[in-house]
Scaffold this motif. Structure first.
Motif, mmCIF file in Angstrom:
data_model
loop_
_atom_site.group_PDB
_atom_site.id
_atom_site.type_symbol
_atom_site.label_atom_id
_atom_site.label_comp_id
_atom_site.label_asym_id
_atom_site.label_seq_id
_atom_site.Cartn_x
_atom_site.Cartn_y
_atom_site.Cartn_z
ATOM 1 N N SER A 186 0.847 -1.185 0.000
ATOM 2 C CA SER A 186 0.000 0.000 0.000
ATOM 3 C C SER A 186 0.884 1.236 0.000
ATOM 4 O O SER A 186 2.075 1.166 0.311
ATOM 5 N N ALA A 187 0.311 2.378 -0.366
ATOM 6 C CA ALA A 187 1.074 3.625 -0.350
ATOM 7 C C ALA A 187 1.588 3.914 1.053
ATOM 8 O O ALA A 187 2.699 4.430 1.229
ATOM 9 N N THR A 188 0.796 3.568 2.067
ATOM 10 C CA THR A 188 1.210 3.779 3.457
ATOM 11 C C THR A 188 2.437 2.948 3.791
ATOM 12 O O THR A 188 3.424 3.455 4.342
ATOM 13 N N ASN A 189 2.406 1.658 3.451
ATOM 14 C CA ASN A 189 3.537 0.776 3.738
ATOM 15 C C ASN A 189 4.756 1.129 2.897
ATOM 16 O O ASN A 189 5.903 0.987 3.348
ATOM 17 N N ARG A 190 4.497 1.580 1.660
ATOM 18 C CA ARG A 190 5.597 1.990 0.790
ATOM 19 C C ARG A 190 6.324 3.195 1.386
ATOM 20 O O ARG A 190 7.560 3.257 1.397
ATOM 21 N N ALA A 191 5.568 4.149 1.912
ATOM 22 C CA ALA A 191 6.168 5.323 2.539
ATOM 23 C C ALA A 191 6.983 4.925 3.769
ATOM 24 O O ALA A 191 8.077 5.460 4.004
ATOM 25 N N LYS A 192 6.467 3.976 4.551
ATOM 26 C CA LYS A 192 7.191 3.502 5.734
ATOM 27 C C LYS A 192 8.498 2.826 5.334
ATOM 28 O O LYS A 192 9.530 3.002 5.988
ATOM 29 N N GLN A 193 8.436 2.054 4.248
ATOM 30 C CA GLN A 193 9.635 1.362 3.775
ATOM 31 C C GLN A 193 10.700 2.353 3.333
ATOM 32 O O GLN A 193 11.889 2.190 3.654
ATOM 33 N N LEU A 194 10.303 3.398 2.608
ATOM 34 C CA LEU A 194 11.256 4.413 2.155
ATOM 35 C C LEU A 194 11.860 5.163 3.333
ATOM 36 O O LEU A 194 13.061 5.442 3.360
ATOM 37 N N GLU A 195 11.014 5.494 4.300
ATOM 38 C CA GLU A 195 11.490 6.200 5.492
ATOM 39 C C GLU A 195 12.478 5.336 6.270
ATOM 40 O O GLU A 195 13.500 5.823 6.773
ATOM 41 N N LEU A 196 12.190 4.056 6.353
ATOM 42 C CA LEU A 196 13.057 3.125 7.057
ATOM 43 C C LEU A 196 14.413 3.027 6.359
ATOM 44 O O LEU A 196 15.473 3.001 7.003
ATOM 45 N N GLY A 197 14.400 2.992 5.039
ATOM 46 C CA GLY A 197 15.642 2.929 4.273
ATOM 47 C C GLY A 197 16.511 4.155 4.515
ATOM 48 O O GLY A 197 17.742 4.043 4.668
ATOM 49 N N LYS A 198 15.873 5.326 4.556
ATOM 50 C CA LYS A 198 16.619 6.564 4.815
ATOM 51 C C LYS A 198 17.238 6.540 6.213
ATOM 52 O O LYS A 198 18.369 6.993 6.407
ATOM 53 N N PHE A 199 16.492 6.014 7.171
ATOM 54 C CA PHE A 199 17.002 5.928 8.545
ATOM 55 C C PHE A 199 18.223 5.001 8.620
ATOM 56 O O PHE A 199 19.212 5.314 9.296
ATOM 57 N N ILE A 200 18.155 3.868 7.938
ATOM 58 C CA ILE A 200 19.263 2.917 7.949
ATOM 59 C C ILE A 200 20.526 3.540 7.347
ATOM 60 O O ILE A 200 21.618 3.455 7.920
ATOM 61 N N VAL A 201 20.378 4.194 6.205
ATOM 62 C CA VAL A 201 21.529 4.831 5.554
ATOM 63 C C VAL A 201 22.099 5.939 6.428
ATOM 64 O O VAL A 201 23.323 6.071 6.582
ATOM 65 N N SER A 202 21.221 6.743 7.027
ATOM 66 C CA SER A 202 21.663 7.837 7.889
ATOM 67 C C SER A 202 22.422 7.308 9.103
ATOM 68 O O SER A 202 23.481 7.842 9.487
ATOM 69 N N THR A 203 21.886 6.253 9.715
ATOM 70 C CA THR A 203 22.530 5.658 10.898
ATOM 71 C C THR A 203 23.912 5.120 10.557
ATOM 72 O O THR A 203 24.891 5.357 11.281
ATOM 73 N N MET A 204 24.034 4.422 9.455
ATOM 74 C CA MET A 204 25.311 3.845 9.060
ATOM 75 C C MET A 204 26.299 4.926 8.637
ATOM 76 O O MET A 204 27.508 4.829 8.903
ATOM 77 N N SER A 205 25.809 5.964 7.994
ATOM 78 C CA SER A 205 26.671 7.057 7.544
ATOM 79 C C SER A 205 27.270 7.813 8.721
ATOM 80 O O SER A 205 28.454 8.181 8.712
ATOM 81 N N LYS A 206 26.461 8.048 9.741
ATOM 82 C CA LYS A 206 26.943 8.771 10.925
ATOM 83 C C LYS A 206 27.978 7.948 11.689
ATOM 84 O O LYS A 206 28.967 8.481 12.199
ATOM 85 N N ALA A 207 27.765 6.654 11.777
ATOM 86 C CA ALA A 207 28.673 5.803 12.539
ATOM 87 C C ALA A 207 29.948 5.465 11.759
ATOM 88 O O ALA A 207 30.985 5.181 12.359
ATOM 89 N N GLN A 208 29.855 5.510 10.418
ATOM 90 C CA GLN A 208 31.003 5.195 9.563
ATOM 91 C C GLN A 208 31.629 3.844 9.916
ATOM 92 O O GLN A 208 32.838 3.712 10.080
ATOM 93 N N ARG A 209 30.766 2.835 10.052
ATOM 94 C CA ARG A 209 31.269 1.502 10.339
ATOM 95 C C ARG A 209 30.292 0.454 9.828
ATOM 96 O O ARG A 209 29.172 0.782 9.421
ATOM 97 N N HIS A 210 30.745 -0.788 9.856
ATOM 98 C CA HIS A 210 29.863 -1.891 9.491
ATOM 99 C C HIS A 210 28.872 -2.144 10.629
ATOM 100 O O HIS A 210 29.172 -1.902 11.796
ATOM 101 N N PHE A 211 27.701 -2.650 10.252
ATOM 102 C CA PHE A 211 26.676 -2.958 11.255
ATOM 103 C C PHE A 211 26.223 -4.400 11.116
ATOM 104 O O PHE A 211 26.075 -4.917 9.995
#
Length: 201
Positions: free
Chosen positions: A128-153
């Motif tokens: 659904s559009a709702t779940n799709r938006a959640k998935q995109l938001e989650l992806g951005k959070f994952i990239v942001s978290t990994m970028s800030k830490a600059q390490r493998h997770f």
């Protein structure tokens, strides 16, 4: 089976309207060979109006509630209903019945359980559009978290962080889909069964 259920009758009425199976086969065979319905001007106009109305339902909410595929389906159903009547002309009544059948089928197959609204994205993408938006938001959070830490997770570590930040609507499936999409976009790389890293780290 669902379309059949739309025409379900009570036991008494069903017995009163029963048709011999051999007669029904002959009826269908005759209709297929000799009946070739064409749209009347009135039916054509009603098809256009119905499709425009279907499209407009989602415009106010920023969602697509009808695609050209639904118009094609509506036309085929209208023709099938006219053929069932052994009529070579598709009338407005055929369009109305076709729209009713399609609307009921969509309620079953394309209703977003979180909003109660029909969302064609469910049929097109499985989300659904709702779940799709959640998935995109989650992806951005994952990239942001990994970028800030600059390490493998560890994947399990990322899962726990996402779960802490997205308690509402978060589950394993959403997480897996977000990770898979990031991999397809070449934003993250899975270095082992347990670890992820950003592509540029």
């Amino acid at each position: 089976t669902h379309l059949v259920s739309l025409y379900f009758r009570s036991g008494a009425k069903e017995r009163a309207e029963s048709i011999d199976s051999e007669l029904l086969r002959d009826y269908i065979a005759y209709a297929k060979v000799f009946v070739n319905p064409r749209l009347s001007d009135g039916a054509s106009q009603q098809l256009v109006e119905t499709y425009v109305n279907m499209r407009s339902v989602g415009m106010g909410r920023g969602r697509v509630t009808a695609y050209p595929r639904q118009l094609e389906s509506l036309i085929r159903l209208s023709e099938a209903h006219a053929r069932m009547r052994l009529s070579n002309v598709v009338e407005e009544m055929d369009v109305s019945e076709a729209h009713r059948i399609q609307r009921e089928a969509l309620k079953q197959a394309a209703t977003d359980p979180t909003t109660g609204q029909i969302d064609m994205e469910i049929l097109m993408t499985g989300l659904s559009a709702t779940n799709r938006a959640k998935q995109l938001e989650l992806g951005k959070f994952i990239v942001s978290t990994m970028s800030k830490a600059q390490r493998h997770f560890k994947i399990s570590e990322l899962y726990d962080l996402c779960k802490e930040n997205y308690s509402s609507g978060f589950n394993q499936t959403t997480f897996d889909l977000a990770i898979r999409e990031l991999q397809e976009q070449n934003k993250v790389v899975q270095t082992s069964n347990r670890f992820l890293k950003l592509r540029d780290i």
